[in-house]
Design a protein around this motif. Structure first.
Motif, PDB file in Angstrom:
ATOM      1  N   VAL A 189       0.814  -1.213   0.000  1.00 55.67           N
ATOM      2  CA  VAL A 189       0.000   0.000   0.000  1.00 55.67           C
ATOM      3  C   VAL A 189       0.849   1.266   0.000  1.00 55.67           C
ATOM      4  O   VAL A 189       0.363   2.331  -0.386  1.00 55.67           O
ATOM      5  N   GLY A 190       2.098   1.181   0.427  1.00 54.71           N
ATOM      6  CA  GLY A 190       2.967   2.349   0.406  1.00 54.71           C
ATOM      7  C   GLY A 190       3.801   2.454   1.662  1.00 54.71           C
ATOM      8  O   GLY A 190       3.455   1.901   2.706  1.00 54.71           O
ATOM      9  N   PRO A 191       4.931   3.178   1.580  1.00 51.25           N
ATOM     10  CA  PRO A 191       5.853   3.263   2.722  1.00 51.25           C
ATOM     11  C   PRO A 191       5.236   3.969   3.917  1.00 51.25           C
ATOM     12  O   PRO A 191       4.513   4.940   3.784  1.00 51.25           O
ATOM     13  N   ARG A 192       5.518   3.443   5.085  1.00 49.54           N
ATOM     14  CA  ARG A 192       5.066   3.978   6.371  1.00 49.54           C
ATOM     15  C   ARG A 192       3.543   4.106   6.417  1.00 49.54           C
ATOM     16  O   ARG A 192       2.982   5.170   6.681  1.00 49.54           O
ATOM     17  N   ALA A 193       2.875   2.992   6.172  1.00 45.50           N
ATOM     18  CA  ALA A 193       1.416   2.949   6.278  1.00 45.50           C
ATOM     19  C   ALA A 193       1.016   3.140   7.736  1.00 45.50           C
ATOM     20  O   ALA A 193       1.691   2.657   8.645  1.00 45.50           O
ATOM     21  N   ASN A 194      -0.097   3.809   7.978  1.00 51.44           N
ATOM     22  CA  ASN A 194      -0.470   4.166   9.338  1.00 51.44           C
ATOM     23  C   ASN A 194      -1.830   3.621   9.769  1.00 51.44           C
ATOM     24  O   ASN A 194      -1.925   2.495  10.226  1.00 51.44           O
ATOM     25  N   HIS A 195      -2.910   4.390   9.619  1.00 51.52           N
ATOM     26  CA  HIS A 195      -4.214   4.017  10.161  1.00 51.52           C
ATOM     27  C   HIS A 195      -5.206   3.644   9.062  1.00 51.52           C
ATOM     28  O   HIS A 195      -5.018   3.968   7.894  1.00 51.52           O
ATOM     29  N   VAL A 196      -6.289   2.988   9.518  1.00 52.42           N
ATOM     30  CA  VAL A 196      -7.380   2.584   8.625  1.00 52.42           C
ATOM     31  C   VAL A 196      -8.690   3.114   9.196  1.00 52.42           C
ATOM     32  O   VAL A 196      -8.881   3.134  10.417  1.00 52.42           O
ATOM     33  N   TYR A 197      -9.601   3.533   8.300  1.00 57.39           N
ATOM     34  CA  TYR A 197     -10.970   3.812   8.728  1.00 57.39           C
ATOM     35  C   TYR A 197     -11.925   3.389   7.625  1.00 57.39           C
ATOM     36  O   TYR A 197     -11.608   3.484   6.433  1.00 57.39           O
ATOM     37  N   PHE A 198     -13.113   2.911   8.018  1.00 53.21           N
ATOM     38  CA  PHE A 198     -14.087   2.386   7.078  1.00 53.21           C
ATOM     39  C   PHE A 198     -15.198   3.397   6.825  1.00 53.21           C
ATOM     40  O   PHE A 198     -15.757   3.964   7.767  1.00 53.21           O
ATOM     41  N   VAL A 199     -15.522   3.609   5.552  1.00 52.76           N
ATOM     42  CA  VAL A 199     -16.646   4.447   5.143  1.00 52.76           C
ATOM     43  C   VAL A 199     -17.404   3.684   4.065  1.00 52.76           C
ATOM     44  O   VAL A 199     -16.849   3.382   3.001  1.00 52.76           O
ATOM     45  N   GLY A 200     -18.658   3.353   4.342  1.00 56.01           N
ATOM     46  CA  GLY A 200     -19.430   2.577   3.370  1.00 56.01           C
ATOM     47  C   GLY A 200     -18.753   1.248   3.087  1.00 56.01           C
ATOM     48  O   GLY A 200     -18.353   0.518   4.003  1.00 56.01           O
ATOM     49  N   ASN A 201     -18.564   0.946   1.806  1.00 55.92           N
ATOM     50  CA  ASN A 201     -17.909  -0.301   1.394  1.00 55.92           C
ATOM     51  C   ASN A 201     -16.412  -0.132   1.192  1.00 55.92           C
ATOM     52  O   ASN A 201     -15.770  -1.008   0.605  1.00 55.92           O
TER      53      ASN A 201
END
Length: 534
Positions: A330-342
């Motif tokens: 996904v890319g260097p220094r990936a951090n947080h995730v949040y869900f919106v819809g699908n």
């Protein structure tokens, strides 16, 4: 209860009716403030129940347990930001993007003829007061989480090793500089806590102690948290310790609170814990040892794990911890995730700063939760400054992103929550205290717009919010679908039953109520070195 009352002889039907109605109201008020266990819990006490109670019972109920979010809730829609470099928590109005107030987490104010430093807005990383005698503030607010009803905000402070509880519905403008009246209490925990996650029942906070190999469970009881007669360090007592992975970085629960999943910062393993028994029931080996973030999907079926140093994402089934997707780049220094819809939005910090590129460009990667493919990316110079924390409003129409090195927030209009192609940047938020904004949470349920309140005297005024006409954010071309790992039976190694330590009795001292002094403007942040934080 009736057997304990001595009733006078009833000489008329009217007198009988009055007594019966009074007893019914008394019984109703006692039931309004207690859950099935007889104790008040976050999310159980409703505003209609309070309004229906008699005047005396209503006042008592409001004193011990705040009501859940409602259209009139003062905290509804507030955006809370953990500013690690300034040692503060900012509150922002999600409707206007204006900074409403700042809670300072520094020391008590100065006391004449003592070495007491000048708090409470002195928790800045550049302040020499951290090492001064009598400094008694918190340091490095890093992780944020709200109780289910949005009444209490938990702030995890990495360096001081403390969990601070804040009344999320504190009055704005604050009656004191630094808004220290909003601080309910705190609990010291183990070395370098990363995040305190509230269990969905609202009665417990599970703290990931990244400097150890265990989770600490704190009791959350509104009757204690909002009771000024309870010592501030007794309001969130530790009730259990659960052995788990090395360097636990985050706990995420299924929506019913039955299972907890623990991501590790120092080991390539994830644990699944039976939350009722507080025992590890399954484990899975993951591709990388540094996984600072793990979040269960809204349907409880999948666990998204961000491998920061590897720059990849893995998705596991919550049922058996089998891989759905393994090591999706996904890319260097990936951090947080949040869900919106699908969709799942992932913040990418970008390459580490260097002499050649001191402010590299990050991005936002958007994954389709049905196909598990990257379907869109938000790129461009707007994403410099290392995007880190991310959270959406309750209706999913706005996303707030904190730039860890950029000292600002970016606001995204999501348009159609299920379509990534119409996402657009609509605002940038800056403020003297927004320094290293590392984590974000938003209180549930938007409140109707209200007349803006004036900034309290002595509080730094925020830089005007930069708003723009809604134009699509720069994007890359759609990405190809990842290779999906077939649902083979995972190698799950059931660990030994961990020992659960009972909480030990601590010697507590009563804190001295601070006399608040106005803060000074924070010093400019020093450049961040090219290290990978989490």
């Amino acid at each position: 209860m009736l057997s304990m009352l001595k009733l006078p002889a009833m000489r008329s039907p009217a007198a009988v009716i009055v007594v019966v109605v009074a007893l019914a109201l008394l019984a109703g008020s006692s039931g309004a403030i207690a859950g099935s266990s007889g104790q008040p819990t976050f999310g159980q006490l409703t505003r209609p129940a309070l309004e229906a109670a008699p005047a005396g019972a209503k006042a008592s109920a409001r004193a011990v347990a705040p009501s859940p979010a409602s259209p009139a809730d003062p905290a509804a829609g507030r955006v809370f930001i953990a500013n690690e470099a300034s040692g503060t928590v900012s509150a922002i109005d999600s409707r206007t993007n204006a900074v409403m107030a700042t809670v300072c987490l520094g020391s008590d104010p100065p006391i004449p003829d003592t070495p007491q430093p000048a708090g409470p807005c002195n928790a800045d990383v550049t302040s020499p007061q951290h090492h001064a005698p009598f400094y008694d503030g918190h340091l490095s607010p890093h992780g944020l989480w709200l109780t289910p009803d949005g009444a209490v905000l938990l702030v995890t402070n990495r360096i001081s090793g403390t969990i601070v509880a804040i009344d999320a519905r504190f009055t704005i403008p604050c009656p004191v500089v630094g808004c220290t009246n909003a601080i309910l209490g705190y609990t010291p925990v183990g070395r370098e806590p990363h995040l305190a996650t509230v269990r969905p029942n609202g009665q417990e906070a599970w703290v990931a102690i990244r400097g150890e190999s265990h989770i600490e469970v704190l009791k959350l009881d509104p009757a204690a948290l909002f009771n000024p007669q309870v010592r501030s360090t007794d309001r969130m007592p530790k009730v259990a310790t659960i052995d788990t992975v090395r360097g636990p970085s985050m706990v995420s629960f299924t929506s019913d609170g039955r299972f907890a999943f623990v991501a590790a910062g120092k080991q390539n393993r994830v644990d699944k814990i039976d939350a009722e028994r507080r025992q590890v029931v399954a484990s899975q080996t993951v591709p990388a040892p540094f996984t600072p973030f793990g979040l269960v999907s809204p349907d409880d079926q999948e666990l998204y794990l961000v491998h920061k140093a590897a720059g990849s994402l893995s998705i596991l089934r919550t049922g058996d911890l089998g891989f759905v997707v393994q090591s999706l780049p996904v890319g260097p220094r990936a951090n947080h995730v949040y869900f919106v819809g699908n969709l799942a939005y992932i913040t990418i910090g970008g390459p580490a700063p260097s002499a050649a590129d001191p402010d590299p460009q990050g991005k936002i990667v958007i994954v389709d939760r049905a196909t598990h493919a990257i379907v869109h990316e938000l790129v461009g110079p707007e994403w410099r400054g290392e995007p880190h924390g991310i959270w959406a409003t309750a209706d999913g129409t706005r996303l707030f992103v904190g730039h860890e090195r950029g000292d600002r927030l970016t606001v995204i209009d999501t348009g159609d929550p299920n379509s990534p192609s119409d996402d657009a940047i609509v605002a940038t938020v800056t403020d003297p205290f927004l320094r290293q904004p590392i984590d974000i949470v938003i209180a549930p349920t938007l409140a109707p717009p209200s007349t803006p309140t004036p900034t309290p005297a002595g509080t730094p005024t925020s830089t005007p919010v930069v708003t723009a006409t809604r134009t699509p954010a720069p994007t890359s071309t759609p990405m190809a679908a990842p290779a999906i790992v077939p649902p083979a039976t995972p190698a799950i190694t059931p660990p030994a039953t961990p020992a659960i330590e009972p909480p030990s009795t601590q010697a507590i001292t009563t804190p001295v109520p601070p006399a608040i002094t106005p803060p000074t403007t924070p010093a400019t942040a020093t450049p961040v070195t090219a290290t990978i934080g989490g």
